[in-house]
Motif scaffolding. Structure first.
Motif, short mmCIF file in Angstrom:
data_model
loop_
_atom_site.label_atom_id
_atom_site.label_comp_id
_atom_site.label_asym_id
_atom_site.label_seq_id
_atom_site.Cartn_x
_atom_site.Cartn_y
_atom_site.Cartn_z
N PRO A 1 0.66 -1.26 -0.17
CA PRO A 1 -0.01 -0.04 -0.16
C PRO A 1 0.80 1.14 -0.11
O PRO A 1 0.71 2.29 -0.69
N ALA A 2 1.85 1.32 0.69
CA ALA A 2 2.78 2.53 0.85
C ALA A 2 3.60 2.55 -0.50
O ALA A 2 3.59 3.74 -0.94
N LEU A 3 3.77 1.38 -1.33
CA LEU A 3 4.47 1.49 -2.55
C LEU A 3 3.64 2.14 -3.46
O LEU A 3 3.91 2.95 -4.22
N LEU A 4 2.32 1.65 -3.39
CA LEU A 4 1.38 2.32 -4.40
C LEU A 4 1.07 3.71 -4.17
O LEU A 4 1.04 4.40 -5.07
N ALA A 5 1.10 4.31 -2.82
CA ALA A 5 0.87 5.53 -2.43
C ALA A 5 1.98 6.51 -3.23
O ALA A 5 1.80 7.47 -3.96
N GLU A 6 3.38 5.93 -3.20
CA GLU A 6 4.45 6.51 -3.31
C GLU A 6 4.40 6.59 -5.14
O GLU A 6 5.05 7.73 -5.62
N ALA A 7 4.11 5.74 -5.59
CA ALA A 7 4.08 5.36 -7.11
C ALA A 7 2.91 6.28 -7.77
O ALA A 7 3.52 7.15 -8.74
N GLN A 8 1.95 6.44 -7.07
CA GLN A 8 0.85 7.30 -7.71
C GLN A 8 1.69 8.87 -7.63
O GLN A 8 1.31 9.61 -8.46
N HIS A 9 2.27 9.26 -6.21
CA HIS A 9 2.76 10.49 -6.22
C HIS A 9 3.85 11.14 -7.18
O HIS A 9 3.94 11.84 -7.69
N ALA A 10 4.55 9.76 -7.54
CA ALA A 10 5.38 10.07 -8.55
C ALA A 10 5.01 9.97 -9.99
O ALA A 10 5.72 9.80 -11.07
N ASP A 11 3.69 9.59 -10.21
CA ASP A 11 3.15 9.51 -11.71
C ASP A 11 3.81 8.27 -12.48
O ASP A 11 4.16 8.24 -13.72
N LEU A 12 4.41 7.33 -11.71
CA LEU A 12 4.81 6.14 -12.38
C LEU A 12 3.66 5.07 -12.40
O LEU A 12 3.45 4.24 -11.68
N HIS A 13 2.78 5.41 -13.72
CA HIS A 13 1.36 4.65 -13.59
C HIS A 13 1.85 3.24 -13.76
O HIS A 13 0.95 2.35 -13.26
N SER A 14 2.58 2.53 -14.52
CA SER A 14 2.86 1.03 -14.72
C SER A 14 3.15 0.46 -13.21
O SER A 14 2.68 -0.64 -12.87
N ILE A 15 3.84 1.20 -12.66
CA ILE A 15 4.26 0.80 -11.27
C ILE A 15 3.19 0.71 -10.33
O ILE A 15 2.87 -0.34 -9.50
N ALA A 16 2.35 1.81 -10.39
CA ALA A 16 1.30 1.89 -9.53
C ALA A 16 0.10 0.96 -9.82
O ALA A 16 -0.31 0.30 -8.82
N ALA A 17 -0.11 0.61 -11.09
CA ALA A 17 -0.79 -0.24 -11.56
C ALA A 17 -0.78 -1.72 -11.08
O ALA A 17 -1.49 -2.49 -10.64
N GLU A 18 0.56 -2.10 -11.10
CA GLU A 18 1.10 -3.56 -10.54
C GLU A 18 0.91 -3.59 -9.19
O GLU A 18 0.58 -4.48 -8.85
N ALA A 19 1.31 -2.48 -8.45
CA ALA A 19 1.32 -2.46 -6.93
C ALA A 19 -0.40 -2.64 -6.32
O ALA A 19 -0.54 -3.49 -5.59
N GLN A 20 -1.11 -2.24 -7.27
CA GLN A 20 -2.50 -2.16 -6.89
C GLN A 20 -3.10 -3.54 -7.18
O GLN A 20 -3.84 -4.14 -6.45
N SER A 21 -2.88 -4.08 -8.21
CA SER A 21 -3.24 -5.44 -8.36
C SER A 21 -2.73 -6.27 -7.38
O SER A 21 -3.26 -7.41 -6.87
N ARG A 22 -1.43 -6.15 -7.11
CA ARG A 22 -0.78 -7.05 -5.82
C ARG A 22 -1.72 -6.87 -4.63
O ARG A 22 -1.74 -7.52 -3.85
N VAL A 23 -2.09 -5.42 -4.28
CA VAL A 23 -2.56 -5.35 -3.04
C VAL A 23 -3.85 -5.89 -2.92
O VAL A 23 -4.36 -6.56 -2.04
N ILE A 24 -4.65 -6.04 -4.16
CA ILE A 24 -5.94 -6.77 -4.18
C ILE A 24 -5.88 -8.37 -3.92
O ILE A 24 -6.54 -8.78 -3.20
N SER A 25 -4.81 -8.63 -4.71
CA SER A 25 -4.61 -10.39 -4.57
C SER A 25 -3.97 -10.69 -3.24
O SER A 25 -4.58 -11.60 -2.86
N SER A 26 -3.33 -9.73 -2.34
CA SER A 26 -2.94 -10.11 -1.29
C SER A 26 -3.86 -9.44 -0.18
O SER A 26 -3.15 -9.48 0.98
N PHE A 27 -4.85 -8.92 -0.31
CA PHE A 27 -5.55 -8.10 0.55
C PHE A 27 -5.98 -8.94 1.82
O PHE A 27 -5.66 -8.35 3.05
N ALA A 28 -6.17 -10.14 1.83
CA ALA A 28 -6.65 -10.91 3.20
C ALA A 28 -5.48 -11.17 3.89
O ALA A 28 -5.61 -11.08 5.12
N GLY A 29 -4.12 -10.94 3.70
CA GLY A 29 -3.01 -11.19 4.33
C GLY A 29 -2.40 -9.95 4.81
O GLY A 29 -1.41 -9.94 5.59
N LEU A 30 -2.75 -8.64 4.44
CA LEU A 30 -2.06 -7.63 4.55
C LEU A 30 -2.64 -6.96 6.17
O LEU A 30 -4.01 -7.08 6.38
#
Length: 282
Positions: free
Chosen positions: A132-161
């Protein structure tokens, strides 16, 4: 004396800038660097190389570049990590993916493709709890592909976060993730975790530790749209949310769901107490 016995010349280093021929300025600090290192080789900066070539016949007084307005201030703390990589003093073994995102953003600005690629490798291996922190930082940096990948991993890992790991996100982004989690078919048991994530965010917002500290806004974005599932909330979470629902004049449905959570838990506690009493008489 043979050539083999001659001492090796000292390694050029931005920290002890022997024979430095350029200055980089960043927020008032001066870094004395070497054009032959920052402008050549696989780890070079193509942006700085262009500046070096433009100044090929210039005077020493003009041999400097102010990066203060060029690099985002969020990235400044990681600038020396960038220099270490450029000088081959490290291979960018970054364990903090948020720092890796900052380095990646600077690498893009300074046109350092080798560094950007290496930072991306560090980001790809980020531990799940940092996503989640990685996703937030990637959004601030406008690194869209990294943010999209991080978001996908957040969703798939949600139950364990951990619920508290989401506080770096803005409410709108967290709302999007929770909606995507629901769309992906969340088991009923995970609905309580969704409530825990929301309440953890509200508590952090109230204490000033979340990305957004407007508690009313957070409540409206995160609680109101998912009122029905709050009947599955843990009792403390239900009671906390109910208190704010009353304060903010939330819809009756929201308040009733929170009341249900508290009452269901109390009935469960009472049933367990009766079972224990019955077992004790056997």
């Amino acid at each position: 004396m043979s050539f083999a016995d001659e001492p090796m010349p000292p390694r050029r280093d931005w920290r002890t800038p022997l024979l430095s021929d350029w200055e980089l300025l960043l927020n008032g600090k001066v870094y004395r660097v070497h054009r032959a290192i920052l402008g050549e080789g696989e780890r070079r900066s193509d942006l700085l190389l262009d500046l070096f070539q433009q100044d090929a016949g210039g005077s020493s007084s003009s041999s400097q570049t102010d990066l203060t307005t060029l690099l985002p201030d969020r990235c400044w703390p990681a600038f020396e990590t960038l220099l270490d990589y450029a000088y081959e003093l490290s291979n960018l073994e970054i364990t903090d993916p948020v720092t890796a995102v900052k380095v990646c953003q600077m690498a893009n600005v300074l046109k350092m493709p080798a560094l950007a690629s290496r930072a991306a490798e560090c980001i790809a291996g980020a531990p799940s709890q940092t996503l989640p922190a990685l996703l937030a930082e990637a959004q601030h940096a406008d690194l869209h592909s990294i943010a999209a990948e991080a978001q996908s991993r957040v969703i798939s890992s949600f139950a364990g976060l951990e619920p508290t790991s989401f506080v770096a996100l803005l409410p709108a982004k967290l709302d999007t993730i929770l909606n995507d989690v629901a769309t992906a078919g969340v088991p009923a048991a995970t609905q309580r975790r969704v409530c825990s994530v929301v309440v953890a965010y509200l508590r952090a917002a109230e204490s000033g530790a979340a990305a957004c500290t407007d508690l009313k806004l957070c409540f409206d974005v995160l609680v109101a749209p998912r009122a029905p599932i709050f009947r599955f909330a843990a009792p403390d979470d239900g009671l906390y949310t109910l208190t704010h629902a009353a304060t903010f004049g939330a819809a009756v449905e929201v308040q009733q769901s929170c009341i249900d959570a508290v009452q269901v838990n109390r009935r469960g506690v009472e049933r367990r107490r009766m079972c224990m009493l019955q077992l004790s008489t056997l």
